[in-house]
Design a protein around this motif. Sequence first.
Motif, PDB file in Angstrom:
ATOM      1  N   LEU A   1       1.114  -1.214   0.155  1.00 48.29           N
ATOM      2  CA  LEU A   1      -0.035   0.072   0.174  1.00 48.29           C
ATOM      3  C   LEU A   1       0.976   0.821   0.033  1.00 48.29           C
ATOM      4  CD1 LEU A   1      -2.223  -0.978   2.948  1.00 48.29           C
ATOM      5  CD2 LEU A   1      -2.961  -1.170   0.300  1.00 48.29           C
ATOM      6  N   SER A   2       0.542   2.460  -0.469  1.00 51.56           N
ATOM      7  CA  SER A   2       0.626   4.009   0.012  1.00 51.56           C
ATOM      8  C   SER A   2       1.825   3.232   0.798  1.00 51.56           C
ATOM      9  CB  SER A   2       0.345   4.554  -0.794  1.00 51.56           C
ATOM     10  OG  SER A   2      -0.147   4.480  -2.025  1.00 51.56           O
ATOM     11  N   ASP A   3       3.090   4.101   1.504  1.00 52.85           N
ATOM     12  CA  ASP A   3       3.802   4.003   2.639  1.00 52.85           C
ATOM     13  C   ASP A   3       3.366   6.043   2.770  1.00 52.85           C
ATOM     14  OD1 ASP A   3       4.829   4.563   4.936  1.00 52.85           O
ATOM     15  OD2 ASP A   3       7.320   4.100   3.779  1.00 52.85           O
ATOM     16  N   ILE A   4       3.536   6.029   3.977  1.00 52.80           N
ATOM     17  CA  ILE A   4       3.002   7.388   4.044  1.00 52.80           C
ATOM     18  C   ILE A   4       3.581   7.911   5.668  1.00 52.80           C
ATOM     19  CG2 ILE A   4       0.336   7.421   3.219  1.00 52.80           C
ATOM     20  CD1 ILE A   4      -0.733   7.450   5.682  1.00 52.80           C
ATOM     21  N   SER A   5       4.760   6.905   6.038  1.00 56.92           N
ATOM     22  CA  SER A   5       4.762   7.020   7.750  1.00 56.92           C
ATOM     23  C   SER A   5       5.615   8.998   7.138  1.00 56.92           C
ATOM     24  CB  SER A   5       6.279   6.102   7.127  1.00 56.92           C
ATOM     25  OG  SER A   5       5.516   4.703   8.156  1.00 56.92           O
TER      26      SER A   5
ATOM     27  N   ILE B   1      -8.281   5.092   3.541  1.00 57.02           N
ATOM     28  CA  ILE B   1      -9.037   4.376   4.622  1.00 57.02           C
ATOM     29  C   ILE B   1      -6.913   3.971   5.198  1.00 57.02           C
ATOM     30  CG2 ILE B   1      -8.426   1.957   5.303  1.00 57.02           C
ATOM     31  CD1 ILE B   1      -9.584   0.836   3.518  1.00 57.02           C
ATOM     32  N   TYR B   2      -7.362   5.145   6.001  1.00 48.44           N
ATOM     33  CA  TYR B   2      -6.170   5.215   6.560  1.00 48.44           C
ATOM     34  C   TYR B   2      -5.609   4.186   7.531  1.00 48.44           C
ATOM     35  CZ  TYR B   2      -7.147  10.033   4.946  1.00 48.44           C
ATOM     36  OH  TYR B   2      -7.758  11.216   4.176  1.00 48.44           O
TER      37      TYR B   2
ATOM     38  N   LEU C   1      -0.183   3.601   7.009  1.00 43.96           N
ATOM     39  CA  LEU C   1       0.059   3.369   4.976  1.00 43.96           C
ATOM     40  C   LEU C   1      -1.401   3.849   5.104  1.00 43.96           C
ATOM     41  CD1 LEU C   1       0.098  -0.563   5.684  1.00 43.96           C
ATOM     42  CD2 LEU C   1       1.973   1.519   4.724  1.00 43.96           C
ATOM     43  N   LEU C   2      -1.851   3.850   3.423  1.00 43.40           N
ATOM     44  CA  LEU C   2      -3.264   4.602   3.318  1.00 43.40           C
ATOM     45  C   LEU C   2      -3.200   3.973   2.060  1.00 43.40           C
ATOM     46  CD1 LEU C   2      -5.412   6.486   2.517  1.00 43.40           C
ATOM     47  CD2 LEU C   2      -3.516   7.521   1.121  1.00 43.40           C
ATOM     48  N   ALA C   3      -4.775   3.071   2.224  1.00 43.13           N
ATOM     49  CA  ALA C   3      -5.151   2.870   1.433  1.00 43.13           C
ATOM     50  C   ALA C   3      -6.442   3.209   0.213  1.00 43.13           C
ATOM     51  CB  ALA C   3      -5.621   1.177   2.028  1.00 43.13           C
TER      52      ALA C   3
ATOM     53  N   ASP D   1       8.147  -6.460  12.983  1.00 43.68           N
ATOM     54  CA  ASP D   1       7.599  -5.355  11.752  1.00 43.68           C
ATOM     55  C   ASP D   1       8.314  -4.732  11.596  1.00 43.68           C
ATOM     56  OD1 ASP D   1       5.428  -2.820  12.274  1.00 43.68           O
ATOM     57  OD2 ASP D   1       5.362  -3.897  13.761  1.00 43.68           O
ATOM     58  N   THR D   2       7.950  -4.332   9.989  1.00 51.75           N
ATOM     59  CA  THR D   2       9.237  -2.866   9.434  1.00 51.75           C
ATOM     60  C   THR D   2       9.117  -1.906  10.757  1.00 51.75           C
ATOM     61  OG1 THR D   2       8.994  -4.326   7.768  1.00 51.75           O
ATOM     62  CG2 THR D   2       9.489  -2.176   7.005  1.00 51.75           C
ATOM     63  N   THR D   3       9.779  -1.051  10.643  1.00 47.14           N
ATOM     64  CA  THR D   3       9.502   0.115  11.337  1.00 47.14           C
ATOM     65  C   THR D   3       9.775   1.034  10.491  1.00 47.14           C
ATOM     66  OG1 THR D   3      11.547   0.587  12.126  1.00 47.14           O
ATOM     67  CG2 THR D   3      10.146  -0.983  13.339  1.00 47.14           C
TER      68      THR D   3
END
Length: 205
Positions: A35-39, A169-170, A180-182, A203-205
């Motif tokens: 999904l789109s990474d918004i970190s 979806i945040y 993430l953003l879906a 999990d990935t940080t």
Amino acid sequence: MKLLRLARLICLLTILLASLSMSACHQDQPPPWQLSDISGHMPDLSFQLTDDQGKTVTAADYRGKVTLLYFGYTHCPDVCPLTLAHLHVVMQQLGKLSDGVRILFVSVDPTRDTPAVLHGYVSAFDPHAVGLTGSPSDVEALTKRYRAAFTREPGKADGSYDVSHSSGIYIFDGNGKARLLATPADTQDKLVHDLHLLLSPGDTT
């Protein structure tokens, strides 16, 4: 002198091969998220609203859970029910891991969506879903916080009306960090894959 040059050549070749090997290794690794990474691009989860039991809740009440924030309303004719049904299938595919997830359905139509109405609506889709409502100003502030939008359309002859709204979806991790953003175009498999990463130890940080 020849031996010295040969030694230098071997050393250079070794460094070059090691560099190429590391580069190939790095390229073979797939990106962690589908999904789109918004970190780092969206603020932490923060709100004070009323849940579908009539209780005042804040983001702190959902710490330790991966939360899926979605803006919608119960009279929505298509996108909202399709999204909630979509997320229900995702929860089923996660199996026991779904206990670590909460779907936060924030109403952009607080006039009609009372806690009781929200409870009947979200519970019909999935037990992990929680309906949230609040004052119009509270809801508007939350949508602006996450760059979402909604607009009440002109009323119809029978007094009903529709609300146009964003459909993203945040997704926040257990610490309330935006990750993430879906979008409606993202498949259930993508959601399941990334939620697995967030819910699994290490999990990935």
